[in-house]
Design a protein around this motif. Structure first.
Motif, short mmCIF file in Angstrom:
data_model
loop_
_atom_site.label_atom_id
_atom_site.label_comp_id
_atom_site.label_asym_id
_atom_site.label_seq_id
_atom_site.Cartn_x
_atom_site.Cartn_y
_atom_site.Cartn_z
N UNK A 1 -15.14 17.27 9.09
CA UNK A 1 -16.57 17.50 8.92
C UNK A 1 -17.18 16.34 8.14
N UNK A 2 -18.47 16.10 8.33
CA UNK A 2 -19.13 14.91 7.77
C UNK A 2 -19.00 14.76 6.25
N UNK A 3 -19.28 15.78 5.43
CA UNK A 3 -19.15 15.58 3.98
C UNK A 3 -17.72 15.22 3.57
N UNK A 4 -16.74 15.87 4.18
CA UNK A 4 -15.35 15.59 3.84
C UNK A 4 -14.97 14.20 4.32
N UNK A 5 -15.41 13.82 5.50
CA UNK A 5 -15.12 12.49 6.03
C UNK A 5 -15.64 11.42 5.09
N UNK A 6 -16.88 11.57 4.66
CA UNK A 6 -17.49 10.58 3.77
C UNK A 6 -16.75 10.53 2.45
N UNK A 7 -16.40 11.67 1.89
CA UNK A 7 -15.67 11.72 0.62
C UNK A 7 -14.33 11.01 0.74
N UNK A 8 -13.62 11.20 1.86
CA UNK A 8 -12.34 10.52 2.06
C UNK A 8 -12.52 9.01 2.14
N UNK A 9 -13.57 8.53 2.80
CA UNK A 9 -13.79 7.08 2.87
C UNK A 9 -13.94 6.48 1.48
N UNK A 10 -14.75 7.11 0.64
CA UNK A 10 -14.92 6.62 -0.73
C UNK A 10 -13.60 6.68 -1.50
N UNK A 11 -12.88 7.78 -1.37
CA UNK A 11 -11.63 7.95 -2.11
C UNK A 11 -10.58 6.93 -1.69
N UNK B 1 0.80 -1.22 0.00
CA UNK B 1 0.00 0.00 0.00
C UNK B 1 0.84 1.28 0.00
N UNK B 2 2.16 1.18 0.13
CA UNK B 2 3.02 2.37 0.08
C UNK B 2 2.88 2.99 -1.30
N UNK B 3 2.63 4.28 -1.33
CA UNK B 3 2.47 5.00 -2.58
C UNK B 3 1.03 5.18 -3.02
N UNK B 4 0.09 4.51 -2.35
CA UNK B 4 -1.32 4.68 -2.69
C UNK B 4 -1.74 6.09 -2.32
N UNK B 5 -2.45 6.75 -3.23
CA UNK B 5 -2.91 8.12 -3.01
C UNK B 5 -4.42 8.20 -3.16
N UNK B 6 -5.02 9.09 -2.41
CA UNK B 6 -6.45 9.39 -2.55
C UNK B 6 -6.60 10.90 -2.61
N UNK B 7 -7.58 11.34 -3.41
CA UNK B 7 -7.79 12.78 -3.59
C UNK B 7 -9.25 13.11 -3.34
N UNK B 8 -9.47 14.15 -2.56
CA UNK B 8 -10.80 14.72 -2.35
C UNK B 8 -10.68 16.19 -2.67
N UNK C 1 -7.23 18.19 -2.59
CA UNK C 1 -6.25 17.70 -1.62
C UNK C 1 -5.94 16.23 -1.87
N UNK C 2 -4.65 15.91 -2.00
CA UNK C 2 -4.20 14.53 -2.18
C UNK C 2 -3.37 14.10 -0.98
#
Length: 151
Positions: free
Chosen positions: A80-90, A14-21, A24-25
């Motif tokens: 905050x809730x919307x950002x939290x949810x977006x990060x989970x999906x990402x 998993x090293x190098x895996x990136x997520x973006x919301x 912000x990455x």
């Protein structure tokens, strides 16, 4: 079979895996993806590979037939809730196919695959702090010859 080496190999996958919301990455590094569980964590994301559970067996051919399930948990500091949810999906989208890039974990006689997942707001407590969580369970099938097994 070396279960610690398997856990380390899963973390390294998993090293190098990136997520973006939005703009912000965030990227997992060797310091933030580990099988050696820390005493505590300040903020996420951090990816932790927990010790496995599973089933053990020996076939008549003196071949190990073990299935070990390693919980892989990405912990994220609640926002905050919307950002939290977006990060989970990402993070789920970024992590899902990563295990299939290294199914032998750099070892002989093993096969790794993702067998389940879950995402949860406030889904994990670690060192008395609450975190949002993406969890993927990686099942490692070991089928090596066991020289000490009697036929």
């Amino acid at each position: 079979m070396n279960s610690r080496a398997q856990a380390d190999a899963i973390a390294a996958t998993f090293v190098g895996v990136s997520a973006t919301v939005e703009s912000e990455t965030k990227t997992l590094t060797a310091d933030t993806a580990t099988a050696l569980l820390p005493n505590g964590i300040a903020k996420g994301p951090i990816l932790l590979v927990f010790p496995p559970s599973g089933s053990l067996g020996i076939l008549a051919s003196a071949t190990r037939n073990d299935f070990l399930d390693y919980p892989v948990r990405l912990l994220i500091d609640p926002l905050d809730m919307p950002t939290r949810t977006a990060w989970l999906y990402a993070w789920y989208d970024a992590m899902r196919d990563r295990v299939e890039t290294n199914v032998d974990l750099g070892q002989t006689d093993v096969y790794a695959e993702c067998v389940s997942f879950r995402q949860a707001l406030n889904g994990a407590t670690y060192a008395d702090a609450s975190f949002d969580m993406v969890e993927i369970v990686v099942r490692v099938h070991s089928f090596e010859h066991v020289s000490t097994a009697a036929p």
